[in-house]
Motif scaffolding. Structure first.
Motif, PDB file in Angstrom:
ATOM      1  N   MET A 153       0.793  -1.240   0.000  1.00  0.00           N
ATOM      2  CA  MET A 153       0.000   0.000   0.000  1.00  0.00           C
ATOM      3  C   MET A 153       0.821   1.284   0.000  1.00  0.00           C
ATOM      4  N   ALA A 154       2.125   1.198  -0.115  1.00  0.00           N
ATOM      5  CA  ALA A 154       2.952   2.409  -0.114  1.00  0.00           C
ATOM      6  C   ALA A 154       2.519   3.356  -1.233  1.00  0.00           C
ATOM      7  N   ASP A 155       2.321   4.639  -0.867  1.00  0.00           N
ATOM      8  CA  ASP A 155       1.921   5.698  -1.808  1.00  0.00           C
ATOM      9  C   ASP A 155       0.534   5.471  -2.402  1.00  0.00           C
ATOM     10  N   ARG A 156      -0.277   4.651  -1.753  1.00  0.00           N
ATOM     11  CA  ARG A 156      -1.643   4.427  -2.213  1.00  0.00           C
ATOM     12  C   ARG A 156      -2.627   4.988  -1.177  1.00  0.00           C
ATOM     13  N   THR A 157      -3.923   4.897  -1.502  1.00  0.00           N
ATOM     14  CA  THR A 157      -4.962   5.492  -0.656  1.00  0.00           C
ATOM     15  C   THR A 157      -5.785   4.409   0.028  1.00  0.00           C
ATOM     16  N   ILE A 158      -5.947   4.562   1.317  1.00  0.00           N
ATOM     17  CA  ILE A 158      -6.787   3.662   2.109  1.00  0.00           C
ATOM     18  C   ILE A 158      -8.026   4.411   2.567  1.00  0.00           C
ATOM     19  N   ALA A 159      -9.185   3.837   2.307  1.00  0.00           N
ATOM     20  CA  ALA A 159     -10.447   4.438   2.732  1.00  0.00           C
ATOM     21  C   ALA A 159     -10.795   3.978   4.141  1.00  0.00           C
ATOM     22  N   THR A 160     -11.239   4.919   4.969  1.00  0.00           N
ATOM     23  CA  THR A 160     -11.707   4.613   6.320  1.00  0.00           C
ATOM     24  C   THR A 160     -13.040   5.325   6.544  1.00  0.00           C
ATOM     25  N   LYS A 178      -1.977   7.435   2.033  1.00  0.00           N
ATOM     26  CA  LYS A 178      -2.941   8.518   2.176  1.00  0.00           C
ATOM     27  C   LYS A 178      -4.221   7.951   2.761  1.00  0.00           C
ATOM     28  N   ILE A 179      -4.753   8.602   3.774  1.00  0.00           N
ATOM     29  CA  ILE A 179      -5.999   8.166   4.410  1.00  0.00           C
ATOM     30  C   ILE A 179      -7.132   9.075   3.934  1.00  0.00           C
ATOM     31  N   GLN A 180      -8.171   8.463   3.400  1.00  0.00           N
ATOM     32  CA  GLN A 180      -9.335   9.221   2.942  1.00  0.00           C
ATOM     33  C   GLN A 180     -10.552   8.767   3.742  1.00  0.00           C
ATOM     34  N   GLU A 181     -11.197   9.705   4.449  1.00  0.00           N
ATOM     35  CA  GLU A 181     -12.327   9.370   5.311  1.00  0.00           C
ATOM     36  C   GLU A 181     -13.658   9.558   4.589  1.00  0.00           C
ATOM     37  N   PHE A 182     -14.593   8.628   4.894  1.00  0.00           N
ATOM     38  CA  PHE A 182     -15.930   8.693   4.302  1.00  0.00           C
ATOM     39  C   PHE A 182     -16.975   8.639   5.415  1.00  0.00           C
ATOM     40  N   ASP A 183     -18.181   9.109   5.092  1.00  0.00           N
ATOM     41  CA  ASP A 183     -19.235   9.184   6.099  1.00  0.00           C
ATOM     42  C   ASP A 183     -19.816   7.817   6.459  1.00  0.00           C
ATOM     43  N   SER A 184     -19.700   6.851   5.559  1.00  0.00           N
ATOM     44  CA  SER A 184     -20.275   5.535   5.811  1.00  0.00           C
ATOM     45  C   SER A 184     -19.412   4.449   5.193  1.00  0.00           C
ATOM     46  N   SER A 185     -19.647   3.224   5.628  1.00  0.00           N
ATOM     47  CA  SER A 185     -18.914   2.081   5.078  1.00  0.00           C
ATOM     48  C   SER A 185     -19.239   1.891   3.607  1.00  0.00           C
ATOM     49  N   GLN A 186     -20.517   2.084   3.244  1.00  0.00           N
ATOM     50  CA  GLN A 186     -20.911   1.901   1.852  1.00  0.00           C
ATOM     51  C   GLN A 186     -20.203   2.907   0.945  1.00  0.00           C
ATOM     52  N   ALA A 187     -20.019   4.119   1.429  1.00  0.00           N
ATOM     53  CA  ALA A 187     -19.311   5.134   0.639  1.00  0.00           C
ATOM     54  C   ALA A 187     -17.847   4.744   0.456  1.00  0.00           C
ATOM     55  N   ALA A 188     -17.250   4.163   1.496  1.00  0.00           N
ATOM     56  CA  ALA A 188     -15.851   3.731   1.412  1.00  0.00           C
ATOM     57  C   ALA A 188     -15.702   2.568   0.439  1.00  0.00           C
ATOM     58  N   ILE A 189     -16.645   1.628   0.474  1.00  0.00           N
ATOM     59  CA  ILE A 189     -16.620   0.491  -0.455  1.00  0.00           C
ATOM     60  C   ILE A 189     -16.766   0.977  -1.890  1.00  0.00           C
ATOM     61  N   LEU A 190     -17.684   1.908  -2.107  1.00  0.00           N
ATOM     62  CA  LEU A 190     -17.900   2.460  -3.436  1.00  0.00           C
ATOM     63  C   LEU A 190     -16.637   3.149  -3.948  1.00  0.00           C
ATOM     64  N   ALA A 191     -15.900   3.787  -3.052  1.00  0.00           N
ATOM     65  CA  ALA A 191     -14.657   4.451  -3.438  1.00  0.00           C
ATOM     66  C   ALA A 191     -13.646   3.435  -3.964  1.00  0.00           C
ATOM     67  N   GLY A 195     -12.365   3.224  -7.878  1.00  0.00           N
ATOM     68  CA  GLY A 195     -10.975   3.607  -8.030  1.00  0.00           C
ATOM     69  C   GLY A 195     -10.578   4.875  -7.319  1.00  0.00           C
ATOM     70  N   GLN A 196     -11.450   5.438  -6.475  1.00  0.00           N
ATOM     71  CA  GLN A 196     -11.105   6.633  -5.703  1.00  0.00           C
ATOM     72  C   GLN A 196     -10.174   6.287  -4.546  1.00  0.00           C
ATOM     73  N   ALA A 197     -10.204   5.036  -4.131  1.00  0.00           N
ATOM     74  CA  ALA A 197      -9.305   4.539  -3.095  1.00  0.00           C
ATOM     75  C   ALA A 197      -8.822   3.165  -3.535  1.00  0.00           C
ATOM     76  N   ASP A 198      -7.627   2.811  -3.099  1.00  0.00           N
ATOM     77  CA  ASP A 198      -7.048   1.527  -3.498  1.00  0.00           C
ATOM     78  C   ASP A 198      -7.486   0.386  -2.585  1.00  0.00           C
ATOM     79  N   ALA A 199      -7.885   0.729  -1.365  1.00  0.00           N
ATOM     80  CA  ALA A 199      -8.286  -0.299  -0.400  1.00  0.00           C
ATOM     81  C   ALA A 199      -9.135   0.329   0.686  1.00  0.00           C
ATOM     82  N   MET A 200      -9.869  -0.503   1.372  1.00  0.00           N
ATOM     83  CA  MET A 200     -10.617  -0.080   2.554  1.00  0.00           C
ATOM     84  C   MET A 200     -10.186  -0.958   3.712  1.00  0.00           C
ATOM     85  N   ILE A 201      -9.866  -0.372   4.850  1.00  0.00           N
ATOM     86  CA  ILE A 201      -9.525  -1.147   6.038  1.00  0.00           C
ATOM     87  C   ILE A 201     -10.750  -1.214   6.942  1.00  0.00           C
ATOM     88  N   GLU A 202     -11.059  -2.426   7.390  1.00  0.00           N
ATOM     89  CA  GLU A 202     -12.244  -2.595   8.223  1.00  0.00           C
ATOM     90  C   GLU A 202     -12.209  -3.974   8.866  1.00  0.00           C
TER      91      GLU A 202
END
Length: 278
Positions: A153-160, A178-191, A195-202
């Motif tokens: 995940m180096a230099d990639r985006t993780i959705a939380t 890079k950490i990108q925050e979303f209002d809901s889990s569904q929004a993070a999954i959609l990201a 392709g707005q985020a490379d992964a979601m941690i959960e």
């Protein structure tokens, strides 16, 4: 002499009676004392006839809306069982990770079932029951991404999700991400899907379910953090309500109902024990 003896006996009885009255008064908790029976959420719920449970209804299979627009899921089934045993109606209040604690503190809900990880920071503001489900953390990624673990995940985006502990967990890895925050889990999954985020941690339980719904997604086979023990959240200072909920959890665990509900929603037996060996 008889008069003196009678007077002494009377004085003694008076003193003993006074002590009993004083002792009796000191044992009665004032009605405005936190956690007193008169103010307990347990009594309020029984008098109201409705149990208000805060649940994250964008976090399937823990909580979501079914095709008919009704709350459903693992946490919702637990809430239904609690209301049934209390003999009251159930009101499920849609809750986000960020407003779980405020909703308790403002008495908008009586208890929160929302994949709520117990930790010392949160325990400064609210109280937690015993755990009812255990998980670790992993990454949800596209199968085509080539990501096999967090080391990719180096230099990639993780959705939380805002208000969750996941952002802190990513930061603790001390990686250049890079950490990108979303209002809901569904929004993070959609990201992740878009392709707005490379992964979601959960929670790995949640992610495994989400991957089963989309053949383009997969979950990394790793445990990024120590086991997380999720519990019900309640307002601080209400020991009576806390005791009741802990007894409810004891009963549904001893009867295997909790394990049955877990298998119903996740398709497998619970992976981790609720009571760890130290």
């Amino acid at each position: 002499m008889r008069f003196v003896r009678e007077s002494a006996r009377f004085a003694c009885l008076f003193a003993v009676t006074g002590l009993l009255v004083f002792a009796g008064c000191t044992k009665v908790a004032p009605s405005d004392q936190p956690g007193a029976a008169a103010d307990s959420t347990l009594k309020q719920v029984l008098q109201r006839g409705t149990l208000r449970v805060g649940d994250c209804l964008t976090f399937a299979p823990f909580g979501f809306y079914d095709k008919g627009g009704q709350p459903d899921g693992y946490d919702v089934d637990l809430a239904k069982e609690l209301a049934k045993q209390m003999g009251v109606k159930l009101e499920v209040v849609n809750t986000t990770s960020a407003n779980r604690i405020p909703n308790l503190q403002t008495s908008k809900v009586d208890v929160v079932f929302c994949n709520f990880t117990r930790n010392l920071e949160r325990a400064k503001e609210i109280a937690f029951t015993n755990p009812y489900v255990v998980a670790s953390e992993a990454l949800l990624v596209k199968k085509s991404s080539g990501i096999k673990s967090v080391n990719d995940m180096a230099d990639r985006t993780i959705a939380t999700v805002k208000g969750s502990t996941n952002g802190d967990e990513v930061r603790s890895l001390n990686m250049k991400v890079k950490i990108q925050e979303f209002d809901s889990s569904q929004a993070a999954i959609l990201a992740v899907k878009q392709g707005q985020a490379d992964a979601m941690i959960e929670d790995n339980n949640f992610l495994a379910y989400q991957a089963s719904l989309d053949p383009n997604l997969t979950v990394t086979d790793e445990a990024l953090v120590p086991l997380e023990y999720n519990a019900f959240g309640v307002k601080a200072g209400d020991q009576i309500w806390l005791n009741y909920l802990n007894l409810f959890l004891f009963q549904i665990n001893a009867s295997k109902m909790n394990a049955q509900l877990y298998k119903k929603w996740f398709g497998a037996e619970p992976r981790f024990p609720l009571n760890p060996q130290y």
